[in-house]
Motif scaffolding. Structure first.
Motif, PDB file in Angstrom:
ATOM      1  N   LEU A   1       2.189   1.610  -3.396  1.00 34.06           N
ATOM      2  CA  LEU A   1       1.066   2.054  -4.223  1.00 34.06           C
ATOM      3  C   LEU A   1       0.911   3.568  -4.140  1.00 34.06           C
ATOM      4  O   LEU A   1       0.797   4.258  -5.161  1.00 34.06           O
ATOM      5  CB  LEU A   1      -0.227   1.376  -3.761  1.00 34.06           C
ATOM      6  CG  LEU A   1      -1.540   1.871  -4.378  1.00 34.06           C
ATOM      7  CD1 LEU A   1      -1.740   1.280  -5.747  1.00 34.06           C
ATOM      8  CD2 LEU A   1      -2.722   1.528  -3.494  1.00 34.06           C
TER       9      LEU A   1
ATOM     10  N   TRP B   1      -0.561  -3.450  -7.570  1.00 35.52           N
ATOM     11  CA  TRP B   1      -0.780  -3.819  -6.165  1.00 35.52           C
ATOM     12  C   TRP B   1      -1.446  -5.182  -6.072  1.00 35.52           C
ATOM     13  O   TRP B   1      -1.001  -6.052  -5.327  1.00 35.52           O
ATOM     14  CB  TRP B   1      -1.643  -2.745  -5.486  1.00 35.52           C
ATOM     15  CG  TRP B   1      -1.848  -2.963  -4.023  1.00 35.52           C
ATOM     16  CD1 TRP B   1      -1.050  -2.494  -3.016  1.00 35.52           C
ATOM     17  CD2 TRP B   1      -2.913  -3.689  -3.382  1.00 35.52           C
ATOM     18  NE1 TRP B   1      -1.554  -2.885  -1.786  1.00 35.52           N
ATOM     19  CE2 TRP B   1      -2.694  -3.621  -1.987  1.00 35.52           C
ATOM     20  CE3 TRP B   1      -4.022  -4.380  -3.854  1.00 35.52           C
ATOM     21  CZ2 TRP B   1      -3.544  -4.220  -1.062  1.00 35.52           C
ATOM     22  CZ3 TRP B   1      -4.874  -4.982  -2.935  1.00 35.52           C
ATOM     23  CH2 TRP B   1      -4.635  -4.905  -1.563  1.00 35.52           C
TER      24      TRP B   1
ATOM     25  N   THR C   1       0.828  -1.206   0.000  1.00 35.21           N
ATOM     26  CA  THR C   1       0.000   0.000   0.000  1.00 35.21           C
ATOM     27  C   THR C   1       0.866   1.262   0.000  1.00 35.21           C
ATOM     28  O   THR C   1       0.551   2.247  -0.689  1.00 35.21           O
ATOM     29  CB  THR C   1      -0.946  -0.004   1.216  1.00 35.21           C
ATOM     30  OG1 THR C   1      -1.745  -1.192   1.167  1.00 35.21           O
ATOM     31  CG2 THR C   1      -1.856   1.205   1.214  1.00 35.21           C
TER      32      THR C   1
END
Length: 200
Positions: free
Chosen positions: A87, A109, A84
């Motif tokens: 990302l 992801w 994350t």
């Protein structure tokens, strides 16, 4: 119908499979008698019994080396947070260049989260916590397909996680892909991964 009569009505291969079930002594003796009446050699019977004993020993060895539920959850958390963060960073970097970069970054992801167990050396979380995912039987190397099916069930995280509380410590994804999570630092964990399952 007696147990002997039931055995006599079974095919020879079905009787040999019954030997693999760990029958009680009396039942096993009847199965052996029926097999010998059919001319099945002692060598064949011994090979079946030996393969079952080896399978049980391997399973017990794996159970002793399996990762705990807590450490597995922590590894997943590390993977989730790391993916994350990357990302978010990629989205910020690509936004000025590619405009709407979110779909591309989101695909990356999901790609990592679904295929991470097939990465040589394991995912970031499992590498840091000294875990490895293997296919059973035989502790075979992970494939992209096995990793995909194993991690696809994260879409149903709460249901999936409930399965890990069972005696075998296998979540739904593990059952679907035929995988287990072992500790790298456990005794016997340095054994090289098999390229294929042991011969039946």
């Amino acid at each position: 119908m007696t147990f002997r009569e039931k055995c006599q009505g079974l095919e020879t291969e079905e009787l040999l499979n019954k030997l693999r079930l760990g029958l009680v002594e009396g039942a096993q003796a009847i199965v052996l008698e029926v097999l010998k009446e059919r001319g099945v050699s002692d060598a064949t019977i011994e090979r079946v019994l030996a393969s079952e004993a080896a399978r049980q020993e391997e399973e017990a060895h794996q159970q002793a080396r399996m990762a705990s539920q807590g450490i597995r959850l922590l590894a997943f958390g590390l993977d989730f947070v790391a993916a994350t963060l990357v990302l978010g960073l990629l989205t910020a970097l690509l936004q000025p260049i590619a405009g709407a970069a979110e779909p591309i970054v989101l695909a990356l992801w999901w790609g990592y989260m679904l295929l991470r167990d097939a990465i040589p050396g394991g995912s970031l979380g499992k590498h840091l916590l000294k875990l490895r995912v293997v296919r059973i039987p035989g502790e075979r190397r992970m494939t992209l397909g096995a990793s995909f099916f194993r991690n696809l069930t994260h879409a149903f995280f709460l249901i999936d996680a409930l399965f890990i509380l069972g005696e075998r410590r296998m979540r739904l994804g593990d059952m679907l892909a035929g995988t287990i999570v072992l500790r790298r630092d456990a005794p016997g964990a340095r054994t090289p991964l098999a390229a294929s399952p042991p011969a039946p």
